[in-house]
Structures are given as structure tokens and as C-alpha cells.
Enzyme design. Structure first.
Site, mmCIF file in Angstrom:
data_model
loop_
_atom_site.group_PDB
_atom_site.id
_atom_site.type_symbol
_atom_site.label_atom_id
_atom_site.label_comp_id
_atom_site.label_asym_id
_atom_site.label_seq_id
_atom_site.Cartn_x
_atom_site.Cartn_y
_atom_site.Cartn_z
ATOM 1 N N CYS A 76 4.551 -15.926 25.662
ATOM 2 C CA CYS A 76 4.828 -17.000 24.707
ATOM 3 C C CYS A 76 5.364 -18.235 25.430
ATOM 4 O O CYS A 76 6.360 -18.146 26.162
ATOM 5 C CB CYS A 76 5.830 -16.535 23.660
ATOM 6 N N ASN A 182 6.071 -24.232 9.788
ATOM 7 C CA ASN A 182 5.053 -23.286 9.345
ATOM 8 C C ASN A 182 5.495 -21.907 9.803
ATOM 9 O O ASN A 182 5.797 -21.706 10.982
ATOM 10 C CB ASN A 182 3.693 -23.594 9.970
ATOM 11 N N HIS A 193 6.929 -17.440 18.028
ATOM 12 C CA HIS A 193 8.334 -17.777 18.283
ATOM 13 C C HIS A 193 8.879 -18.662 17.152
ATOM 14 O O HIS A 193 8.182 -19.567 16.676
ATOM 15 C CB HIS A 193 8.443 -18.522 19.615
ATOM 16 N N HIS A 195 9.975 -21.543 15.354
ATOM 17 C CA HIS A 195 9.963 -22.958 15.710
ATOM 18 C C HIS A 195 9.430 -23.772 14.547
ATOM 19 O O HIS A 195 8.821 -23.247 13.613
ATOM 20 C CB HIS A 195 9.091 -23.201 16.945
#
Length: 405
Positions: A76, A182, A193, A195
Site C-alpha cells: 500500500c 470515499n 488505507h 484516507h
């Protein structure tokens, strides 16, 4: 919350993009950590094209086809850098960090910001896709979510949203600043992750433009503010109010489009996140966490292993003029909604919604409000834990320029 301070420091990634660390303690030196990746200089291309039938701008950003898509957890790019595992964040840890998106929909472009014709193409009217797209990482914990944050960390994120709004709204090429999150692959998330993002548009987005025009018409006809009147009416009705703090109220709109949708307003109308007081930000951290945890509880039916609720959390702020001043008639608010209408079932935007922008909702707003209230962790009938005690809250300070190189 205890009196606190957020420390901002700015660094550069290997391709020239800006990265901003927001630390809850001083002296971390994170912005000084070098990005060891062999990246080419950052030079994205974006173009705006005008739709004459709707009088709207559409962004064309073909380079986004190559953006990272659902990588394995150990790859990631939003995790901190660890040893030889290099990421978008060079530091080995962080509290909250913001950086320019590597695959932005909008980015600084050379050339004039005025509309231009398409040369030999008589149907083409374009302008540079100038603006800015930022990624906001709420925590270095890859497996967490916003709802898992502590009230103190949630308050830091709120300060970051406000600080970025202030910085971006001051740019000459920005007409609107849009922080959003989102959450969930059903929404279209490409990185798991926890965010969010911030878009700094060079134009006023259609939804904000419509609200602004409606508010002006309401002022002319009724002599009062539209946002104030709508919030007052929902509070008076009461049946759709789902959460209320000392300074905030959240309700399911009477004409909700989504199966489960909440609009969260400050009781004191302000145009931008920057205008919120310390006590309003403290209260927002608690109310917002309670609301997000309620959304996660909606479809669990007692099963903690049930998939998390996909949602979009969208901050609606006032458009800003060329001088960076916001429209004072606009009322800042958050729209939080999920496209899940029942366990295992999604609300699809099909022919009526996508083709005609005429919405059909499958869940009565009053029933949705009742379910959200029952799912609140602070509800004594729900076996959850409230995110904080309002009696323990204290004012905090906004981000400081300390440690900024």
C-alpha cells in the site's frame, strides 16, 4: 479534550510534489526525511471540456487510467516507509499527512485559465484543468478507519481540513475547496488505507452552484437564509433528527436521495471549515465519530465480522471569489451517505437517476432516521461505546506554522 496544538511541516517528494505533515507533538523532523524513490518529475496533464447543454465543465484526465488499483496490503503506497518498502510517505510514521495526488484529476497547468475553442473542432471548448488534488491520510494504521480514530485524532483531521481549506481557497485558480472521503470498494476506492481527498476546483461544482443560486433566490423571496430555514424546520419536525451535540445537528433530509443519508450542520451558520471555533471543532469530532460508528452498525445485525458500510462523506463549503472570500449566504455542512440499502444489497443509480437525474429512494427517510438513531453507539439501547463525554471537552488551537521549513 485537552488544550492541544497541531504542528505543520512541509517537505517534497522525489518527483517534486508537496507533502505536508500535521504532527500532534513537536520535533518529529518527518518533513526532512528524503523520498528515496527514483521518480520522474511530476507533470500530469488535465483538461476541462465544456458541456454546452448543461453549462458544466467535465475534467479529462487520461493519465489516471494508470493509477494504483487495490494493491496487496504489504504494497500500500499510503503506509509509512519501512526499510526498503518505499511509499508515498517517506517518514517511518505519521499522525496525519497530506500530499499532492500522484494521479490527480486537476493539477497546475501552463496557459490561460480562460475558455478556448477547439481549433478545427467546432464542438470543443476547453480550458486547462488547473487546480489541485490532495490525499489526506488520517492515520498510519492500515487496518483502521475514520470511525476507529480517537476524538483527539479526529479533531486533528478537522484542523487539517480547515487549514487546507484556508491555503487552497487563497489560490487565484481555485473557486471551491471540497474535502471528502470515499470508503469501500463499492464506492470505487482503489486504496484500502483510511484516507480522504481534497479537490480544489477552478470552477464552482454544479451541486454547489445550484445550492448557491437557490439560496440567493430564497433570500430575495423570503428575506431569510435558506440553510437556516431548512435546519430550523428539520429541528422543529424532530422526527428525522438523528444526532445533536452542543454545536451540531444531524438529520436525514425529508427528501433524502440515498437509502441512508445524513446532513450534519453547525448550529451557527458559517461558510467554511476555517470559520469554526475551537469548541465547535471539539464537538464536531465527537458527533462525527458517533455518526460514522452508527453507519457501521446499520448492517451488522450483531455480527462484528460483517463488512463495513461503504459511504461518501462530502463537505459542502461556500464557493470563493477571486479574492478568496466565501459567499456569506452559503451554509457549511457535511453530507454523509451510503449506497447500501440493506445487507448485501446496493442502491444502483440506474435509468432514472443516471439518465434523468430524477431520484427514487427505496427507504423512507423517517424509517432511515429511526434506524440510524438506534445504531448510535451513544444510544443506551445499543451495546456500543460513545466516542467521548462532552463534559470533558476543552478548547484547542489551530495548526501552527512551527517547524515549517
Amino acid at each position: 479534550m485537552r488544550t492541544r496544538q497541531v504542528y505543520r511541516s512541509i517537505g517534497r517528494l522525489a518527483d517534486g510534489r508537496e507533502i505536508i505533515y500535521y504532527d500532534e507533538s513537536p520535533g518529529t523532523g518527518r518533513a526532512e526525511v528524503a523520498d528515496r524513490r527514483p521518480l520522474q518529475p511530476f507533470a500530469p496533464g488535465s483538461q476541462l471540456r465544456h458541456d454546452p447543454l448543461l453549462d458544466e465543465w467535465v475534467a479529462l484526465a487520461a493519465h489516471r487510467q494508470d493509477r494504483t488499483f487495490l494493491p496487496p496490503p504489504d504494497q500500500c503506497p499510503l503506509d509509512p516507509t519501512s526499510g526498503d518498502r518505499l511509499s508515498e510517505i517517506p517518514a517511518p510514521d505519521y499522525d496525519v499527512v497530506v500530499f499532492e495526488n500522484r494521479f490527480p484529476s486537476l493539477a497546475p497547468s501552463p496557459g490561460p485559465l480562460v475558455a478556448a475553442d477547439g481549433g478545427d473542432d467546432p464542438a470543443l471548448v476547453t480550458r486547462p484543468g488547473a487546480g489541485r488534488c490532495e490525499v489526506v491520510c488520517f492515520t498510519s494504521d492500515h487496518t483502521g478507519s475514520f470511525a476507529d480514530l480517537s476524538p483527539e485524532r479526529a479533531r486533528t483531521v478537522i484542523d487539517v481540513w480547515a487549514d487546507r481549506t484556508e491555503v487552497l481557497a487563497a489560490r487565484a485558480d481555485v473557486a471551491h475547496v471540497y474535502p471528502f472521503e470515499n470508503r469501500g470498494v463499492e464506492i470505487g476506492v482503489t486504496l484500502q488505507h483510511p484516507h480522504g481527498q481534497i479537490y480544489a476546483y477552478p470552477f464552482v461544482p454544479p451541486r454547489i452552484e445550484r445550492m448557491t443560486a437557490t439560496a440567493r433566490a430564497h433570500r430575495a423571496a423570503a428575506g431569510t437564509n435558506l440553510f437556516d430555514d431548512v435546519v430550523a424546520a428539520e429541528r422543529a419536525a424532530g422526527t428525522r433528527v438523528v444526532v445533536q451535540g452542543e454545536h451540531w445537528v444531524g438529520y436525514v433530509p425529508a427528501a433524502a436521495r440515498w437509502p441512508y443519508e445524513v446532513r450534519l450542520f453547525p448550529l451557527r451558520r458559517v461558510p467554511l471549515l476555517t470559520a469554526l471555533s475551537d469548541t465547535e471543532r471539539d464537538d464536531l469530532a465527537l458527533v462525527y465519530l458517533d455518526l460514522l460508528r452508527a453507519f457501521d452498525n446499520l448492517f451488522r445485525d450483531g455480527d462484528p465480522a460483517a463488512p463495513p458500510t461503504p459511504y461518501i462523506a462530502a463537505w459542502h463549503q461556500a464557493p470563493v471569489g477571486a479574492d478568496g472570500a466565501p459567499d456569506p449566504e452559503f451554509g457549511l455542512h457535511l453530507q454523509l451517505f451510503t449506497l447500501r440499502r440493506a445487507p448485501g444489497k446496493l442502491k444502483y443509480l440506474a435509468g432514472s437517476e443516471s439518465g434523468m437525474a430524477a431520484w427514487i429512494n427505496d427507504v423512507a427517510p423517517e424509517a432511515a432516521a429511526e434506524r440510524i438513531r438506534a445504531a448510535l453507539p451513544s444510544n443506551p439501547a445499543h451495546p456500543g461505546t460513545a466516542p467521548g463525554d462532552p463534559a470533558n471537552r476543552q478548547p484547542a488551537t489551530r495548526p501552527s506554522e512551527k517547524e515549517q521549513p
